[in-house]
Motif scaffolding. Structure first.
Motif, PDB file in Angstrom:
ATOM      1  N   GLY A 135       7.856  -0.707   6.287  1.00 31.52           N
ATOM      2  CA  GLY A 135       7.759   0.333   7.302  1.00 31.52           C
ATOM      3  C   GLY A 135       6.387   0.981   7.339  1.00 31.52           C
ATOM      4  O   GLY A 135       5.616   0.894   6.393  1.00 31.52           O
ATOM      5  N   ALA A 136       6.112   1.639   8.471  1.00 33.30           N
ATOM      6  CA  ALA A 136       4.837   2.322   8.655  1.00 33.30           C
ATOM      7  C   ALA A 136       4.879   3.650   7.920  1.00 33.30           C
ATOM      8  O   ALA A 136       5.882   4.360   7.969  1.00 33.30           O
ATOM      9  CB  ALA A 136       4.560   2.531  10.141  1.00 33.30           C
ATOM     10  N   LYS A 137       3.792   3.978   7.237  1.00 34.79           N
ATOM     11  CA  LYS A 137       3.687   5.237   6.515  1.00 34.79           C
ATOM     12  C   LYS A 137       2.309   5.837   6.795  1.00 34.79           C
ATOM     13  O   LYS A 137       1.371   5.116   7.089  1.00 34.79           O
ATOM     14  CB  LYS A 137       3.833   5.009   5.014  1.00 34.79           C
ATOM     15  N   PRO A 138       2.178   7.171   6.672  1.00 31.99           N
ATOM     16  CA  PRO A 138       0.847   7.767   6.837  1.00 31.99           C
ATOM     17  C   PRO A 138      -0.087   7.336   5.710  1.00 31.99           C
ATOM     18  O   PRO A 138       0.358   6.887   4.648  1.00 31.99           O
ATOM     19  CB  PRO A 138       1.106   9.271   6.782  1.00 31.99           C
ATOM     20  N   LYS A 139      -1.386   7.503   5.947  1.00 30.34           N
ATOM     21  CA  LYS A 139      -2.393   7.048   4.997  1.00 30.34           C
ATOM     22  C   LYS A 139      -2.176   7.632   3.603  1.00 30.34           C
ATOM     23  O   LYS A 139      -2.243   6.915   2.604  1.00 30.34           O
ATOM     24  CB  LYS A 139      -3.793   7.388   5.502  1.00 30.34           C
ATOM     25  N   ALA A 140      -1.911   8.936   3.523  1.00 28.91           N
ATOM     26  CA  ALA A 140      -1.741   9.574   2.211  1.00 28.91           C
ATOM     27  C   ALA A 140      -0.578   8.958   1.441  1.00 28.91           C
ATOM     28  O   ALA A 140      -0.666   8.725   0.230  1.00 28.91           O
ATOM     29  CB  ALA A 140      -1.538  11.075   2.374  1.00 28.91           C
ATOM     30  N   ALA A 141       0.520   8.665   2.140  1.00 27.70           N
ATOM     31  CA  ALA A 141       1.694   8.072   1.483  1.00 27.70           C
ATOM     32  C   ALA A 141       1.390   6.648   1.014  1.00 27.70           C
ATOM     33  O   ALA A 141       1.786   6.254  -0.087  1.00 27.70           O
ATOM     34  CB  ALA A 141       2.888   8.080   2.431  1.00 27.70           C
ATOM     35  N   LEU A 142       0.681   5.885   1.848  1.00 28.11           N
ATOM     36  CA  LEU A 142       0.319   4.519   1.455  1.00 28.11           C
ATOM     37  C   LEU A 142      -0.628   4.541   0.261  1.00 28.11           C
ATOM     38  O   LEU A 142      -0.450   3.780  -0.685  1.00 28.11           O
ATOM     39  CB  LEU A 142      -0.353   3.784   2.612  1.00 28.11           C
ATOM     40  N   ALA A 143      -1.622   5.422   0.307  1.00 27.30           N
ATOM     41  CA  ALA A 143      -2.578   5.503  -0.802  1.00 27.30           C
ATOM     42  C   ALA A 143      -1.869   5.865  -2.094  1.00 27.30           C
ATOM     43  O   ALA A 143      -2.181   5.324  -3.158  1.00 27.30           O
ATOM     44  CB  ALA A 143      -3.668   6.524  -0.479  1.00 27.30           C
ATOM     45  N   LYS A 144      -0.879   6.758  -2.009  1.00 28.51           N
ATOM     46  CA  LYS A 144      -0.124   7.149  -3.203  1.00 28.51           C
ATOM     47  C   LYS A 144       0.665   5.955  -3.749  1.00 28.51           C
ATOM     48  O   LYS A 144       0.674   5.703  -4.956  1.00 28.51           O
ATOM     49  CB  LYS A 144       0.808   8.316  -2.855  1.00 28.51           C
ATOM     50  N   GLU A 145       1.324   5.219  -2.850  1.00 28.80           N
ATOM     51  CA  GLU A 145       2.116   4.065  -3.298  1.00 28.80           C
ATOM     52  C   GLU A 145       1.240   2.958  -3.877  1.00 28.80           C
ATOM     53  O   GLU A 145       1.668   2.194  -4.730  1.00 28.80           O
ATOM     54  CB  GLU A 145       2.957   3.508  -2.143  1.00 28.80           C
ATOM     55  N   LEU A 146       0.004   2.868  -3.373  1.00 28.23           N
ATOM     56  CA  LEU A 146      -0.912   1.817  -3.820  1.00 28.23           C
ATOM     57  C   LEU A 146      -1.853   2.286  -4.923  1.00 28.23           C
ATOM     58  O   LEU A 146      -2.744   1.540  -5.336  1.00 28.23           O
ATOM     59  CB  LEU A 146      -1.728   1.314  -2.631  1.00 28.23           C
ATOM     60  N   ALA A 147      -1.661   3.498  -5.423  1.00 24.97           N
ATOM     61  CA  ALA A 147      -2.606   4.101  -6.382  1.00 24.97           C
ATOM     62  C   ALA A 147      -2.875   3.215  -7.599  1.00 24.97           C
ATOM     63  O   ALA A 147      -3.998   3.187  -8.101  1.00 24.97           O
ATOM     64  CB  ALA A 147      -2.096   5.475  -6.817  1.00 24.97           C
ATOM     65  N   ASP A 148      -1.885   2.472  -8.054  1.00 21.47           N
ATOM     66  CA  ASP A 148      -2.067   1.612  -9.228  1.00 21.47           C
ATOM     67  C   ASP A 148      -3.080   0.499  -8.968  1.00 21.47           C
ATOM     68  O   ASP A 148      -3.605  -0.085  -9.905  1.00 21.47           O
ATOM     69  CB  ASP A 148      -0.743   0.962  -9.638  1.00 21.47           C
ATOM     70  N   TYR A 149      -3.334   0.184  -7.696  1.00 27.07           N
ATOM     71  CA  TYR A 149      -4.186  -0.959  -7.351  1.00 27.07           C
ATOM     72  C   TYR A 149      -5.509  -0.540  -6.715  1.00 27.07           C
ATOM     73  O   TYR A 149      -6.372  -1.371  -6.501  1.00 27.07           O
ATOM     74  CB  TYR A 149      -3.440  -1.901  -6.404  1.00 27.07           C
ATOM     75  N   LEU A 150      -5.659   0.759  -6.407  1.00 27.61           N
ATOM     76  CA  LEU A 150      -6.882   1.233  -5.724  1.00 27.61           C
ATOM     77  C   LEU A 150      -7.874   1.801  -6.697  1.00 27.61           C
ATOM     78  O   LEU A 150      -7.541   2.318  -7.722  1.00 27.61           O
ATOM     79  CB  LEU A 150      -6.521   2.288  -4.662  1.00 27.61           C
TER      80      LEU A 150
END
Length: 107
Positions: A92-107
């Motif tokens: 699903g589509a999520k706002p940038k902040a939510a995506l960045a949080k979910e991807l934090a382990d890889y960013l």
């Protein structure tokens, strides 16, 4: 930073599974409104974090085999692969902040 590279069923293994760094695959389609919403967010994240995480996209209409093999049933689906394994799935589509949080382990 270059645009997000498109990947196909044919080059998925070499581009994604054999990559030496984690890869985020955006499974999308032309007719998908939420996919169009998330695309510019992924481009921003790619520009900011592309050196740590490779961003690619796969059109599910043109490449049905790979999405089927990873049970992608809704789009947009963002899968993160590391070391040849699926390590995270975001549906699903999520706002940038939510995506960045979910991807934090890889960013």
């Amino acid at each position: 930073m270059a645009d997000i590279q498109a990947v196909t069923d044919a080059d998925f293994e070499s581009t994604v599974l054999k990559s030496d760094k984690p890869v985020l695959v955006d499974f999308w389609a032309e007719w998908c409104g939420p996919c169009r919403q998330v695309a510019p967010i992924l481009e921003e994240l790619n520009a900011e974090h592309g050196e740590k995480l490779t961003f690619v996209k796969m059109n599910v209409d043109e490449n049905p085999a790979t999405p089927a093999s990873y049970r992608v049933t809704g789009i947009p689906t963002l899968n993160v692969y590391s070391g040849g394994e699926l390590v995270k799935q975001i549906v699903g589509a999520k706002p940038k902040a939510a995506l960045a949080k979910e991807l934090a382990d890889y960013l």
